[in-house]
Design a protein around this motif. Structure first.
Motif, PDB file in Angstrom:
ATOM      1  N   THR A   1      -7.621  -6.212   3.151  1.00 16.40           N
ATOM      2  CA  THR A   1      -7.258  -6.294   4.578  1.00 16.40           C
ATOM      3  C   THR A   1      -5.975  -5.135   4.152  1.00 16.40           C
ATOM      4  OG1 THR A   1      -6.154  -8.189   4.593  1.00 16.40           O
ATOM      5  CG2 THR A   1      -8.129  -8.572   5.303  1.00 16.40           C
ATOM      6  N   VAL A   2      -5.855  -5.208   5.123  1.00 12.23           N
ATOM      7  CA  VAL A   2      -4.068  -4.268   4.867  1.00 12.23           C
ATOM      8  C   VAL A   2      -3.013  -5.338   4.063  1.00 12.23           C
ATOM      9  CG1 VAL A   2      -2.090  -3.504   6.199  1.00 12.23           C
ATOM     10  CG2 VAL A   2      -3.974  -2.778   7.168  1.00 12.23           C
ATOM     11  N   GLU A   3      -3.215  -7.076   4.894  1.00 16.99           N
ATOM     12  CA  GLU A   3      -2.531  -7.908   3.940  1.00 16.99           C
ATOM     13  C   GLU A   3      -2.757  -8.346   2.983  1.00 16.99           C
ATOM     14  OE1 GLU A   3      -2.948  -7.756   8.382  1.00 16.99           O
ATOM     15  OE2 GLU A   3      -3.618  -8.328   6.965  1.00 16.99           O
ATOM     16  N   ASP A   4      -4.218  -8.136   2.722  1.00 16.78           N
ATOM     17  CA  ASP A   4      -3.440  -7.910   0.729  1.00 16.78           C
ATOM     18  C   ASP A   4      -2.791  -7.085   0.331  1.00 16.78           C
ATOM     19  OD1 ASP A   4      -6.090 -10.353   1.178  1.00 16.78           O
ATOM     20  OD2 ASP A   4      -7.683  -8.322   1.587  1.00 16.78           O
ATOM     21  N   VAL A   5      -3.365  -6.033   0.679  1.00 15.34           N
ATOM     22  CA  VAL A   5      -2.669  -4.855   0.474  1.00 15.34           C
ATOM     23  C   VAL A   5      -1.245  -4.733   0.172  1.00 15.34           C
ATOM     24  CG1 VAL A   5      -2.184  -1.977   0.789  1.00 15.34           C
ATOM     25  CG2 VAL A   5      -4.409  -3.162   0.910  1.00 15.34           C
ATOM     26  N   GLU A   6      -0.757  -5.319   1.204  1.00  9.91           N
ATOM     27  CA  GLU A   6       0.639  -5.369   1.663  1.00  9.91           C
ATOM     28  C   GLU A   6       1.285  -6.572   0.553  1.00  9.91           C
ATOM     29  OE1 GLU A   6       1.772  -4.091   6.063  1.00  9.91           O
ATOM     30  OE2 GLU A   6       1.277  -6.451   5.842  1.00  9.91           O
ATOM     31  N   ALA A   7       0.191  -8.196   0.378  1.00  6.91           N
ATOM     32  CA  ALA A   7       0.506  -8.582  -0.808  1.00  6.91           C
ATOM     33  C   ALA A   7       0.828  -8.189  -2.277  1.00  6.91           C
ATOM     34  CB  ALA A   7      -0.797 -10.036  -0.535  1.00  6.91           C
ATOM     35  N   ARG A   8       0.279  -7.577  -2.798  1.00  4.04           N
ATOM     36  CA  ARG A   8       0.386  -6.455  -3.761  1.00  4.04           C
ATOM     37  C   ARG A   8       0.858  -5.483  -4.221  1.00  4.04           C
ATOM     38  NH1 ARG A   8      -4.222  -8.604  -2.602  1.00  4.04           N
ATOM     39  NH2 ARG A   8      -6.123  -9.478  -4.251  1.00  4.04           N
ATOM     40  N   LEU A   9       1.551  -5.258  -3.093  1.00  3.89           N
ATOM     41  CA  LEU A   9       2.786  -3.742  -2.890  1.00  3.89           C
ATOM     42  C   LEU A   9       4.002  -4.738  -3.058  1.00  3.89           C
ATOM     43  CD1 LEU A   9       3.466  -1.323  -2.717  1.00  3.89           C
ATOM     44  CD2 LEU A   9       3.363  -1.082  -0.040  1.00  3.89           C
TER      45      LEU A   9
ATOM     46  N   ARG B   1       5.442  -5.177   0.093  1.00  6.86           N
ATOM     47  CA  ARG B   1       6.649  -5.197   1.293  1.00  6.86           C
ATOM     48  C   ARG B   1       5.299  -4.578   2.545  1.00  6.86           C
ATOM     49  NH1 ARG B   1       6.020   0.598   2.248  1.00  6.86           N
ATOM     50  NH2 ARG B   1       6.020   1.486  -0.110  1.00  6.86           N
ATOM     51  N   ASP B   2       6.287  -4.944   3.045  1.00  5.10           N
ATOM     52  CA  ASP B   2       4.976  -4.313   4.457  1.00  5.10           C
ATOM     53  C   ASP B   2       5.327  -2.651   4.559  1.00  5.10           C
ATOM     54  OD1 ASP B   2       5.029  -6.570   5.659  1.00  5.10           O
ATOM     55  OD2 ASP B   2       6.818  -6.020   7.189  1.00  5.10           O
ATOM     56  N   LEU B   3       4.201  -2.138   4.760  1.00  5.41           N
ATOM     57  CA  LEU B   3       3.612  -0.926   5.045  1.00  5.41           C
ATOM     58  C   LEU B   3       4.499   0.256   5.835  1.00  5.41           C
ATOM     59  CD1 LEU B   3      -0.521  -0.983   4.538  1.00  5.41           C
ATOM     60  CD2 LEU B   3       1.450  -1.076   2.947  1.00  5.41           C
ATOM     61  N   THR B   4       5.078   0.808   5.663  1.00  9.13           N
ATOM     62  CA  THR B   4       5.527   1.908   6.118  1.00  9.13           C
ATOM     63  C   THR B   4       4.860   2.106   7.199  1.00  9.13           C
ATOM     64  OG1 THR B   4       5.064   3.715   5.177  1.00  9.13           O
ATOM     65  CG2 THR B   4       7.310   2.479   4.330  1.00  9.13           C
ATOM     66  N   GLU B   5       5.264   2.737   8.142  1.00 11.81           N
ATOM     67  CA  GLU B   5       4.837   3.590   9.926  1.00 11.81           C
ATOM     68  C   GLU B   5       3.511   4.392   8.827  1.00 11.81           C
ATOM     69  OE1 GLU B   5       4.784   5.830  13.700  1.00 11.81           O
ATOM     70  OE2 GLU B   5       6.776   4.904  12.901  1.00 11.81           O
TER      71      GLU B   5
ATOM     72  N   ALA C   1      -0.782   4.250   9.145  1.00 13.90           N
ATOM     73  CA  ALA C   1      -1.748   4.958  10.219  1.00 13.90           C
ATOM     74  C   ALA C   1      -2.991   5.173   8.761  1.00 13.90           C
ATOM     75  CB  ALA C   1      -0.549   5.857  10.536  1.00 13.90           C
ATOM     76  N   ARG C   2      -2.471   4.923   7.333  1.00 11.65           N
ATOM     77  CA  ARG C   2      -4.019   5.579   6.054  1.00 11.65           C
ATOM     78  C   ARG C   2      -4.563   4.785   5.864  1.00 11.65           C
ATOM     79  NH1 ARG C   2      -1.192   8.342   1.528  1.00 11.65           N
ATOM     80  NH2 ARG C   2      -3.374   9.737   1.268  1.00 11.65           N
ATOM     81  N   ALA C   3      -3.961   3.127   5.655  1.00  9.54           N
ATOM     82  CA  ALA C   3      -4.490   2.961   5.059  1.00  9.54           C
ATOM     83  C   ALA C   3      -5.864   2.314   5.680  1.00  9.54           C
ATOM     84  CB  ALA C   3      -3.515   0.745   5.294  1.00  9.54           C
ATOM     85  N   PRO C   4      -5.927   1.847   6.836  1.00  6.85           N
ATOM     86  CA  PRO C   4      -7.854   1.835   7.539  1.00  6.85           C
ATOM     87  C   PRO C   4      -8.919   2.461   7.084  1.00  6.85           C
ATOM     88  CG  PRO C   4      -5.871   1.381   9.608  1.00  6.85           C
ATOM     89  CD  PRO C   4      -5.577   2.296   7.702  1.00  6.85           C
TER      90      PRO C   4
ATOM     91  N   ASP D   1      -6.403  -1.939  -5.225  1.00  7.68           N
ATOM     92  CA  ASP D   1      -6.124  -1.174  -6.578  1.00  7.68           C
ATOM     93  C   ASP D   1      -6.282  -0.008  -6.233  1.00  7.68           C
ATOM     94  OD1 ASP D   1      -4.462  -3.165  -7.944  1.00  7.68           O
ATOM     95  OD2 ASP D   1      -6.187  -2.899  -9.627  1.00  7.68           O
ATOM     96  N   MET D   2      -7.300   0.215  -5.799  1.00  5.15           N
ATOM     97  CA  MET D   2      -7.915   2.065  -4.931  1.00  5.15           C
ATOM     98  C   MET D   2      -6.718   2.786  -4.109  1.00  5.15           C
ATOM     99  SD  MET D   2     -12.078   0.964  -5.586  1.00  5.15           S
ATOM    100  CE  MET D   2     -12.108   2.663  -5.499  1.00  5.15           C
ATOM    101  N   VAL D   3      -6.701   1.403  -3.661  1.00  6.19           N
ATOM    102  CA  VAL D   3      -5.432   1.848  -2.103  1.00  6.19           C
ATOM    103  C   VAL D   3      -4.951   2.319  -2.782  1.00  6.19           C
ATOM    104  CG1 VAL D   3      -4.834   1.205   0.534  1.00  6.19           C
ATOM    105  CG2 VAL D   3      -7.565   0.713  -0.110  1.00  6.19           C
ATOM    106  N   LEU D   4      -4.578   1.342  -3.581  1.00  8.18           N
ATOM    107  CA  LEU D   4      -2.502   1.770  -3.603  1.00  8.18           C
ATOM    108  C   LEU D   4      -2.332   2.307  -4.621  1.00  8.18           C
ATOM    109  CD1 LEU D   4      -1.416  -2.290  -4.398  1.00  8.18           C
ATOM    110  CD2 LEU D   4      -0.512  -0.772  -2.546  1.00  8.18           C
ATOM    111  N   ARG D   5      -3.154   3.077  -5.321  1.00  9.34           N
ATOM    112  CA  ARG D   5      -3.067   4.559  -5.947  1.00  9.34           C
ATOM    113  C   ARG D   5      -3.101   5.357  -5.094  1.00  9.34           C
ATOM    114  NH1 ARG D   5      -7.258   2.322  -9.666  1.00  9.34           N
ATOM    115  NH2 ARG D   5      -8.907   3.260  -8.889  1.00  9.34           N
ATOM    116  N   THR D   6      -3.925   5.040  -4.438  1.00  4.19           N
ATOM    117  CA  THR D   6      -3.800   6.358  -3.539  1.00  4.19           C
ATOM    118  C   THR D   6      -2.954   6.606  -2.189  1.00  4.19           C
ATOM    119  OG1 THR D   6      -6.255   6.375  -3.041  1.00  4.19           O
ATOM    120  CG2 THR D   6      -5.014   8.187  -1.649  1.00  4.19           C
TER     121      THR D   6
END
Length: 209
Positions: free
Chosen positions: A6-14, A16-20, A24-27, A145-150
């Motif tokens: 989920t987006v929350e999983d990505v933010e937890a590893r990052l 911080r909250d995702l920027t706008e 928009a790209r994350a989903p 990891d795949m999402v964050l690299r991109t």
């Protein structure tokens, strides 16, 4: 089919909250990464009850395509007209992913030679339950990891690598490295998913139920 992270999983590893723009790209990136992981492993990573599939055995063994298998509910022979009313007994399940038909027999209603002759070619309908109650943590990690690299690639151009130090930005190289606009699976991702894939050859799935 739901994404594997989920987006929350990505933010937890990052951290911080995702920027706008990132939000928009994350989903789309999560959907792409999930699709690549499912394609590589051949697994859905979702709990499914009463999944009905038609398989052709290798020898006397039917290999169920999805794991973990939590229950095998029934096995029935499939006639050439596509009907699968000849429920069988005597088969055995190895507790992992294989059904052994060595001692399988038809129910009394379908024990005649005529019905057995109708049940050619050799295909069987299996009703089974499978999937994970929760998505394995390593699968969530790989997708993130795949999402964050991109998502954090400094350029939308695949392979463009740059670095920021304080207020200064400079380009290091163009080539291997950042994945740019698209999600890709690398060697480390495949290594992390080794226990789940890749898809193995074996029993042929004739049709999905």
């Amino acid at each position: 089919m739901a994404d594997l992270a989920t987006v929350e999983d990505v933010e937890a590893r990052l951290g911080r909250d995702l920027t706008e723009e990132e939000a928009a790209r994350a989903p789309s990136l999560l959907a792409d990464a999930s699709a690549l992981v499912r394609e590589y492993t051949g697994r859905d990573f979702e709990a499914v009850a009463d999944d009905v599939i038609v398989l052709r055995p290798v020898g006397v063994l039917l290999r169920l395509p999805q794991r973990p298998v939590t229950a095998v509910n029934s096995v029935a022979a499939v006639a050439p007209d596509g009907t699968a009313t000849a429920v069988m007994s005597g088969w055995s399940f190895d507790g992992v992913d294989k059904i052994d038909l060595t001692y399988a027999t038809y129910s009394a209603d379908f024990a005649s030679d005529a019905w057995r002759d109708r049940c050619q070619p050799d295909t069987y309908q299996v009703d089974y339950d499978h999937g994970d109650a929760t998505i394995p943590a390593i699968v969530v990690k790989v997708v993130c990891d795949m999402v964050l690299r991109t998502l954090l690639s400094p350029s939308m151009t695949p392979g463009m690598v740059a670095e920021r130090i304080g207020a200064y930005n400079y380009q290091l190289q163009q080539g291997a490295g950042a994945t740019g606009a698209r999600v890709v699976m690398d060697d480390q991702d495949e290594k992390a998913l080794k226990r789940y894939g890749p898809r193995r050859a074996g029993t042929i799935q004739v049709e999905a139920g």
